[in-house]
Write a protein that holds these residues in place. Sequence first.
Motif, short mmCIF file in Angstrom:
data_model
loop_
_atom_site.label_atom_id
_atom_site.label_comp_id
_atom_site.label_asym_id
_atom_site.label_seq_id
_atom_site.Cartn_x
_atom_site.Cartn_y
_atom_site.Cartn_z
N PHE A 18 0.83 -1.20 0.00
CA PHE A 18 0.00 0.00 0.00
C PHE A 18 0.86 1.26 0.00
O PHE A 18 0.54 2.24 -0.67
CB PHE A 18 -0.93 0.03 1.23
N ARG A 19 1.97 1.22 0.77
CA ARG A 19 2.86 2.39 0.84
C ARG A 19 3.47 2.66 -0.53
O ARG A 19 3.52 3.81 -0.99
CB ARG A 19 3.96 2.12 1.86
N MET A 52 -5.65 5.45 0.56
CA MET A 52 -4.60 4.55 1.04
C MET A 52 -3.98 5.09 2.32
O MET A 52 -3.73 4.33 3.27
CB MET A 52 -3.50 4.40 0.00
N SER A 53 -3.74 6.40 2.36
CA SER A 53 -3.13 6.99 3.53
C SER A 53 -4.04 6.83 4.74
O SER A 53 -3.58 6.45 5.83
CB SER A 53 -2.87 8.47 3.24
N ALA A 54 -5.35 7.07 4.56
CA ALA A 54 -6.30 6.93 5.67
C ALA A 54 -6.39 5.49 6.14
O ALA A 54 -6.39 5.21 7.34
CB ALA A 54 -7.68 7.42 5.24
N GLY A 55 -6.43 4.55 5.19
CA GLY A 55 -6.49 3.14 5.54
C GLY A 55 -5.26 2.70 6.31
O GLY A 55 -5.35 2.01 7.33
N PHE A 224 9.17 9.97 -5.19
CA PHE A 224 10.15 9.03 -5.72
C PHE A 224 10.91 8.34 -4.60
O PHE A 224 11.07 7.11 -4.62
CB PHE A 224 11.12 9.78 -6.64
N CYS A 225 11.37 9.12 -3.62
CA CYS A 225 12.11 8.53 -2.49
C CYS A 225 11.23 7.55 -1.71
O CYS A 225 11.69 6.48 -1.31
CB CYS A 225 12.61 9.62 -1.56
N GLY A 226 9.97 7.94 -1.49
CA GLY A 226 9.05 7.04 -0.78
C GLY A 226 8.86 5.74 -1.53
O GLY A 226 8.83 4.66 -0.93
N LEU A 227 8.74 5.85 -2.87
CA LEU A 227 8.55 4.65 -3.68
C LEU A 227 9.76 3.74 -3.60
O LEU A 227 9.63 2.53 -3.39
CB LEU A 227 8.28 5.06 -5.13
N GLY A 233 11.81 -2.06 0.99
CA GLY A 233 11.13 -2.72 2.11
C GLY A 233 10.47 -4.01 1.68
O GLY A 233 10.54 -5.03 2.38
N ILE A 234 9.81 -4.01 0.51
CA ILE A 234 9.17 -5.21 0.00
C ILE A 234 10.21 -6.29 -0.27
O ILE A 234 10.03 -7.46 0.07
CB ILE A 234 8.35 -4.89 -1.28
N VAL A 235 11.34 -5.89 -0.89
CA VAL A 235 12.40 -6.86 -1.23
C VAL A 235 12.96 -7.50 0.04
O VAL A 235 13.13 -8.72 0.11
CB VAL A 235 13.50 -6.16 -2.05
#
Lengths: 246, 251
Positions: A18-19, A52-55, A224-227, A233-235
């Motif tokens: 989600f992030r 997404m942010s609220a969830g 971009f940095c967040g992505l 993090g996923i990896v």
Amino acid sequence: MEAFVKFTSQSQGRDRIFRATQYTCALSIYLLRNNSERINLVSKLKSLETNMSAGRKLFRLGNTVNSIEAAKRTMQLSDRVLCLCLTAANMNRALYFICDNVLWARNVGLIRNIDKERWSLNSSRCYFLSLVMSLTRDVYVVLQLMTQRARDKHFRQKMELQLNESPEVAEVVVPHLDAFLFLLLESLKSHPAVALDTLKNICDLFIPLDRLGIYKSNAGVVGFCGLVSSVIGIVTLAQPKLRLKP
Amino acid sequence: MDSWVRFNAQSQAKERVIRAAQYACTLLGYTLQKGGAAAELHKTVSQLEAHMSLSRKLLRLGNSVEALEAAKRAIHLSDSVLRLCLTISHLNRAMYFACDNVLWAGKTGLVSKLDQHKWSQRSFRYYLFALILNLTRDVYELRLLIECEARYRAARSPPSPSPTLPTDHLLSHSTPDMLAWLRRQLHLLVTVLYSNPPLLLDLLKNSCDIFIPLDRLGIYRTGQGFVGACGLASSVLSILTMVHPWLKLKP
């Protein structure tokens, strides 16, 4: 399919997906902001990002306990620097989650008389401090690795060979810098977990830096940095070997 | 605290906790309305309920895949009734989650001009079919266990003068005999359920859950309070089976 099911059955796995989606939306909104034909798409992306942010704020409601448990564990580490850095990082994350929970209650309407802006700044400050502590730990681990390598005889031979190998290249002005960089890159290459964690923390750092006004970049850089940090993090979650321990 | 961390780490557990909170809000909204509380408090509670419902839809985005995987596993079961019930139930659940995802896309504005009522009804229909199949499976397992228990009792004690009444005698015999027969059957049922807590929990959970789509589809309207109480009860039972995995009915 089974790997996907196993990954999404962990709530951290879903949260990172989600992030990643949230920051992709932020980046896309920034890139399409001046495109007049895509106004419809931009409004859809904005609505998706808010949703997404609220969830995610709701899903984070229990995470303070997680951080306190992690802090209790890191207090028992033998290495003092690691113990200090990690415990401080976890405590700051716990405070960040508390502020985040208060903001969730405000957004939902359960609490009314609080200053949303002040609590938002406080949460960004706690997040910033936890990232600084995590980066300090990364730097410490990298320095440890570098000193370890420098003492290793085989490695020193390899370095001599590398530095004397290229006569066509212009004379190195600062030979120590060249050696240092070589040592740094070799250490990072041999321990990808440290490299990934450092990169993730550096990318994450831009988000509170922008929010607190310390280093104002734009929404595109933040997105971009967040992505990038979400993908890392996923990896690390999918491949536990790439995760930095403790 | 450590057990909370492990519990929270499963996303299904998180979804169940939010579901329990959502139905608690439904129940609370109903009681506030009945008690004549302030309109603003009631509005806050319904807004909270809507927020939790939408967030749960977001959290469930990947569940169709999980239901399809479960259906693939259920095809290999040996018992044919179980195989049929469970496979079709999982397929219906997958369809329910797919409709739910479409509803989420509509509510967040990704898909414009979506007939939300139609898709909502569709999703509840699939959910109802899945619950009916689950209940069928529960009743089938219960019947098997009761037969087993009755045979065990008959083998253990010598046969009494009137063990079970054949059907054509039911009408001609007097009421006390029928009552005795009923009492025996009831005793069998209670014994079997008491010694099989997973089956009891699953039966209770599905019975509570079935009132939700029955109300939403208009088949058997019970009202917000009853729906909220049933939803809350089934969520709590579901959380119990996650905290104690031995309470989960297998397969």
